[in-house]
Write a protein that holds these residues in place. Structure first.
Motif, short mmCIF file in Angstrom:
data_model
loop_
_atom_site.label_atom_id
_atom_site.label_comp_id
_atom_site.label_asym_id
_atom_site.label_seq_id
_atom_site.Cartn_x
_atom_site.Cartn_y
_atom_site.Cartn_z
N PRO A 16 0.58 -1.45 0.13
CA PRO A 16 0.03 -0.09 -0.06
C PRO A 16 0.71 1.12 -0.11
N ASP A 17 2.17 1.16 0.37
CA ASP A 17 3.03 2.41 0.33
C ASP A 17 3.62 2.50 -1.13
N PHE A 18 3.21 1.68 -1.92
CA PHE A 18 3.87 2.20 -3.21
C PHE A 18 3.27 3.46 -3.98
N ALA A 19 4.33 3.91 -4.45
CA ALA A 19 4.00 5.22 -5.31
C ALA A 19 4.89 5.13 -6.51
N GLU A 57 16.30 -2.42 1.46
CA GLU A 57 15.69 -3.65 2.33
C GLU A 57 14.11 -3.61 1.94
N ALA A 58 13.55 -2.45 1.73
CA ALA A 58 12.05 -2.42 1.56
C ALA A 58 11.85 -3.20 0.04
N TRP A 59 12.75 -2.78 -1.01
CA TRP A 59 12.42 -3.53 -2.04
C TRP A 59 12.69 -4.97 -2.14
N ARG A 60 13.67 -5.47 -1.18
CA ARG A 60 13.86 -6.74 -1.22
C ARG A 60 12.75 -7.43 -0.52
N ALA A 61 12.06 -6.80 0.48
CA ALA A 61 11.02 -7.25 0.94
C ALA A 61 9.86 -7.39 0.33
N ALA A 62 9.58 -6.40 -0.71
CA ALA A 62 8.49 -6.41 -1.54
C ALA A 62 8.65 -7.66 -2.64
N TYR A 63 9.67 -7.67 -2.96
CA TYR A 63 10.22 -8.92 -3.91
C TYR A 63 9.88 -10.27 -3.28
N LEU A 173 9.96 7.88 -21.33
CA LEU A 173 8.98 7.52 -20.03
C LEU A 173 9.88 7.19 -19.04
N PHE A 174 9.72 7.85 -17.79
CA PHE A 174 10.68 7.46 -16.66
C PHE A 174 9.61 6.95 -15.56
N LEU A 175 10.10 5.98 -14.87
CA LEU A 175 9.19 5.56 -13.85
C LEU A 175 9.93 5.51 -12.67
N LEU A 176 9.76 6.56 -11.67
CA LEU A 176 10.47 6.64 -10.31
C LEU A 176 9.66 6.07 -9.28
N GLU A 177 10.31 4.93 -8.75
CA GLU A 177 9.40 3.87 -7.78
C GLU A 177 9.76 4.18 -6.48
N ARG A 178 8.67 4.22 -5.81
CA ARG A 178 9.00 4.62 -4.31
C ARG A 178 8.12 3.57 -3.46
N LEU A 179 8.81 3.31 -2.23
CA LEU A 179 8.41 2.26 -1.07
C LEU A 179 8.93 3.32 0.22
N GLU A 180 8.12 3.09 1.35
CA GLU A 180 8.52 3.72 2.29
C GLU A 180 9.80 2.89 2.99
N GLN A 204 15.90 22.01 -24.79
CA GLN A 204 14.78 22.27 -25.69
C GLN A 204 13.69 21.20 -25.24
N VAL A 205 14.15 20.34 -24.21
CA VAL A 205 13.28 19.31 -23.75
C VAL A 205 11.98 19.83 -23.12
N ARG A 206 10.75 18.99 -23.33
CA ARG A 206 9.57 19.42 -22.51
C ARG A 206 9.38 18.18 -21.67
N ILE A 207 9.13 18.66 -20.44
CA ILE A 207 9.01 17.66 -19.24
C ILE A 207 7.47 17.61 -18.66
N GLU A 208 6.66 16.48 -18.67
CA GLU A 208 5.51 16.35 -17.74
C GLU A 208 5.76 15.56 -16.85
N SER A 209 5.15 15.62 -15.78
CA SER A 209 5.08 14.68 -14.70
C SER A 209 3.73 14.34 -14.04
N ARG A 210 3.81 13.44 -13.29
CA ARG A 210 2.48 12.97 -12.76
C ARG A 210 2.88 11.78 -11.44
N MET A 211 2.24 12.11 -10.40
CA MET A 211 2.55 11.45 -9.25
C MET A 211 1.12 10.26 -9.18
N VAL A 212 1.50 9.02 -9.16
CA VAL A 212 0.57 8.04 -9.23
C VAL A 212 0.63 7.34 -7.66
N ALA A 213 -0.19 7.51 -6.60
CA ALA A 213 0.21 7.20 -5.35
C ALA A 213 -1.39 6.81 -4.85
#
Length: 213
Positions: A16-19, A57-63, A173-180, A204-213
């Protein structure tokens, strides 16, 4: 596309802490690694999160939670930190790898023009199309996919060939993944840091971002 990316409820039930912070970059001019990107990698390596940090360690636990063995198929940031000095790939990949090890979070980079349909994070049914590099996902495994099949197995372990960022990639597309315990504030700051490096590569790059949490 950025507003259509979603995370399946079965993944949210697992952690549930994933974003995920989704960053899209349009109009990149990528190229081979140079002294500038080597400097980013060296600075990040000197400041990298240690392997025993609770973020890793949080990612190891998720795996383990979906049946993977993290000592055999490691979360991407875990594997990357073990590869010091950091590998030189190309300017864009060097940029997100530097941000990844400095903040201790997995980051996936995808060629947006090679995507088919919407990116989504799901638990595999076991019959998803995949390539020879990835192999077939196991039932219940957490995977990123699009309409054509699996783009990254075991959450962030290994990426398919089709959507890799190359020196010819223009939109990404970049996916920055978060766990507590990584905070949402640090996740947002990591996205800002990545955007700044991409702007150095391609003013000249154009950036868009969105948090999915």
């Amino acid at each position: 596309m950025i507003n259509e990316i979603w995370v399946d409820e079965a993944v949210r039930a697992l952690r549930p802490d994933f974003a995920v912070l989704v960053v899209c970059a349009y109009g990149l001019r990528n190229g081979p690694s140079d002294d500038r990107s080597r400097g980013w990698l060296a600075a990040a390596a000197a400041d990298a999160v240690p392997l025993d940090h609770e973020k890793i360690e949080a990612w190891r636990a998720a795996y383990r939670a979906f049946g993977a063995k993290p000592q055999r198929t490691r979360p991407s940031v875990d594997a990357l930190i073990r590869r010091m000095p950091l590998p030189e790939i190309n300017l864009v990949v060097d940029a997100y790898n530097a941000v990844s090890v400095r903040h201790g979070l997995p980051i996936g980079g995808e060629d947006l023009r090679r995507y088919q349909g919407t990116a989504r994070l799901v638990r595999a049914a076991g019959d998803e199309p995949s390539d020879e590099v990835l192999g077939d996902p196991h039932i219940g495994e957490v995977v990123w996919r699009d309409d054509a099949g699996v783009t990254c197995r075991r959450w962030n372990w290994r990426q398919c060939v089709r959507t890799r960022i190359t020196e010819e990639s223009v939109d990404a597309l970049f996916l920055l993944e978060r766990l507590e315990p990584l905070s949402l504030e640090e996740l947002a700051a990591s996205g800002d840091e990545l955007a700044a490096l991409l702007a150095e590569i391609s003013p000249q790059v154009r950036i868009e971002s969105r948090m999915v949490a």
